[in-house]
Structure formats: C-alpha cells, structure tokens
Scaffold this motif. Structure first.
Motif, PDB file in Angstrom:
ATOM      1  N   LYS A  23      29.184 -13.554  -4.388  1.00 13.58           N
ATOM      2  CA  LYS A  23      28.304 -11.861  -4.103  1.00 13.58           C
ATOM      3  C   LYS A  23      28.797 -11.260  -3.141  1.00 13.58           C
ATOM      4  N   ASP A  24      29.262 -11.093  -1.934  1.00 11.70           N
ATOM      5  CA  ASP A  24      29.695 -10.979  -0.812  1.00 11.70           C
ATOM      6  C   ASP A  24      30.616  -8.888  -1.839  1.00 11.70           C
ATOM      7  N   LEU A  25      30.602  -7.864  -0.731  1.00 14.77           N
ATOM      8  CA  LEU A  25      30.113  -6.683  -2.002  1.00 14.77           C
ATOM      9  C   LEU A  25      32.169  -6.580  -2.185  1.00 14.77           C
ATOM     10  N   LEU A  26      32.923  -6.984  -1.281  1.00 13.72           N
ATOM     11  CA  LEU A  26      34.012  -6.581  -1.298  1.00 13.72           C
ATOM     12  C   LEU A  26      34.626  -7.474  -2.924  1.00 13.72           C
ATOM     13  N   ASN A  27      34.049  -8.943  -2.941  1.00 16.59           N
ATOM     14  CA  ASN A  27      34.499  -9.150  -4.047  1.00 16.59           C
ATOM     15  C   ASN A  27      34.035  -8.876  -5.825  1.00 16.59           C
ATOM     16  N   LYS A  28      32.868  -8.216  -5.220  1.00 18.38           N
ATOM     17  CA  LYS A  28      32.677  -7.968  -6.624  1.00 18.38           C
ATOM     18  C   LYS A  28      33.128  -5.966  -6.904  1.00 18.38           C
ATOM     19  N   ILE A  29      33.674  -5.409  -5.781  1.00 21.32           N
ATOM     20  CA  ILE A  29      34.522  -4.905  -6.171  1.00 21.32           C
ATOM     21  C   ILE A  29      35.917  -5.112  -6.520  1.00 21.32           C
TER      22      ILE A  29
END
Length: 330
Positions: free
Chosen positions: A73-79
């Motif tokens: 759920k890390d922001l960069l992984n969601k990006i």
C-alpha cells in the motif's frame, strides 16, 4: 517510442473558502473558494528504456520496480500500479517536488494530476484541463483513498488566480487574472513559512466531514460563513481592495480554527502572532490544518524585514510568484 517527457503541476494557495468544497457540504449548500497557483510545483519525469518500470522519488528517498512488492500500500507502489493499469510497464518515472508532501499547498493533487498528464502523454491521449481534473479527483479519492475537496485538482490543472464555486457536480470557474494591479500588489507581499512538519490532510479533515455529515449546526454556520468570505474576496479583487481581502484572510483563519481541535496548536498560533507583530498584515495556516505552510501577506514595504524576522522560526521562509499556466508537459 515516446521521448523523455516531464509533466509539471503547480502548487496552490487557497486564500478563502477552504472546506466548503469538501463533501457533503457543496452538494447540499454550495461551496466557494478563491485561490491561485504558484511558481513551486511537482514534476513527474518519464525516461523510456527497455527494463521493467521503476518509480523513484527524491522526496521520499524511495524507489520501486514493477512486481517487486505486490500488494504493497506504499504510495510509490500504488503509483507503479497506476502505470501498470495503463499498460506502461517499461522505463523510469522520477518524482520531484519543490516542497515536502503533506504541506497544505495541494501537493497530493499536484502529484496525481502530474502523473495522469504524463500517462496520457505517453499514450498519445489528449485531455482538457477539466477532463484531467475530473479524472484526478476520482483517482485521488477512490484509488489513493484521500479525503479531499474538489478545489485542488481543478485549481492546479487550470492555474491562475481565480474564484471557484461548487454546486453538486457543477464546478464554475471565474478567472480573476484580469485584475492585474490587485494581484501584483498581493503577490509581491506573499510569504510562505514552513513549520518543519507535515501531516496527512485526510486525518485532519475527518472531523469536519463527520460534523458536516451529521448536520452539526455550528459547523454548517462556519462553512456558510467561509463561503461568504470567498464570494466577498472575489468582489475585493474586482474592486482592487487588497486591505479588505487581507482582512478576510484573517477572518477566515479565525473561523477555520473552529472546525476541529487539530486545526491549530500553540506553535502555529505563536508563529502567526509573531508574524502579525513583525510586519505581516494577514496570516493563516494552509491546508487542512495542524502543520505545513503558513501563508503571510506582508504590509506594504515590509516583506523583506518580515522574511528575515520569521527565519528564526523556520529554515524555509520563501517569497513566491503566482503561476498562470496550470499543468503542462515539457
């Protein structure tokens, strides 16, 4: 193959009406805000290559590679997931922001609009500023799980100094750029002071949303007054009345502090109080509250002295210019 490209979204300053653009208030009563974009922003750069997609961020000092940590759920992984959903699975995406994330200047929406603009460019798809803002708002709310008002993605996509009104799903924008003498007077006195901390705006806004949803009388009264402030600010711009405009900034901040216990604190109150006694004519905390950037409008001829005085409270006290282009690719 698409050549290297950079998508840039300016950050924004909200002068008045913030909170009236957050559901469920605008759907029931209508919202109103006055804001401008500034010459600080968020950049998303795409560099094509033949390897698996990589996302990196200077601000977070983190990087991810496609399929490195599925389900994160890390922001960069969601990006990373956002690009994958759009069929972009090779190359590098590098993110850079001029201010720390969560600082009250619309950085979250600036990031999302910049990413979407880059994705559409890579896919050779054209979008109007309004179409891009519509998509960014839904994506930020539904995919990234952010509680936000409608102000930010629309303000950032279009750019400029403007009044915005919200009535259900209808968003009307009135440019105020033509009042150049008024805008230049405010602009050359604008100062931003970073408190040294950021916050998750969704957490701060939850209390306001809950009270508004429950029909809390005091909250509704305050929001309606904030709406009136923004409408009067629009009139001030057309009449060139900068003194009244700044008075309304102060009045709006006093009202905003009633929205929840976490909107302000002793540190923020102390900085604003010191600023107002050291050459500031108006001051307010930006964004949902608690931490981030404080906006100060100096008295005429006092911005240099005010900036030097406020450096004792922050390592980042900056003058800014306003931005009139909105989102762009270069």
């Amino acid at each position: 193959m698409v050549e290297k490209a950079v998508s840039y979204s300016p950050l924004r300053i909200s002068f008045g009406g913030g909170g009236t653009d957050i559901s469920p208030f605008p759907e029931k009563y209508g919202g109103s805000v006055v804001n401008t974009t500034i010459d600080r922003g968020v950049m998303a750069k795409y560099v094509p290559d033949q390897y698996g997609l990589e996302i990196s961020s200077r601000d977070f000092l983190r990087s991810f590679v496609l399929n490195e940590s599925p389900g994160s759920k890390d922001l960069l992984n969601k990006i990373l997931g956002l690009f994958e959903m759009n069929g972009i699975i090779k190359g590098r995406v590098v993110l850079n922001g001029d201010v720390p994330p969560g600082s009250g200047l619309g950085s979250s929406s600036a990031l999302i609009t910049s990413l979407l603009n880059l994705i559409h460019y890579i896919k050779h798809e054209k979008r109007t500023w309004r179409e891009l803002a519509d998509e960014a708002f839904r994506l930020e709310r539904d995919y990234f799980g952010v509680i936000l008002g409608k102000q930010d993605p629309y303000a950032i996509s279009l750019g400029g100094f403007k009044h915005m009104s919200f009535n259900r799903d209808i968003i009307d924008v009135t440019s105020l750029n033509q009042y150049s003498e008024f805008i230049e007077d405010i602009e050359k006195r604008t100062l931003l002071l970073y408190t040294g901390k950021t916050r998750e705006s969704s957490n701060v806004l939850k209390e306001q949303v809950a009270r508004s949803s429950q029909g809390d009388e005091r909250t509704l009264i305050n929001l309606k007054e904030m709406r009136k402030i923004a409408d009067e600010m629009k009139l001030c711009a057309s009449m060139g009345n900068s003194d009244r405009f700044i008075e309304l900034i102060n009045y709006g901040w006093e009202i905003k502090k009633n929205f929840g216990e976490n909107v302000s604190n002793k540190t923020i109150d102390g900085i604003i109080e010191k600023g107002l006694s050291s050459g500031a004519q108006g001051a307010k905390l930006m964004g949902g509250g608690s931490q981030g950037f404080i906006l100060m409008i100096a008295k005429k001829g006092e911005i240099e002295n005010l900036q030097k005085e406020m450096m004792s409270f922050s390592d980042l006290v900056i003058r800014v210019n306003y931005d009139y282009e909105g989102i762009r690719i270069f």
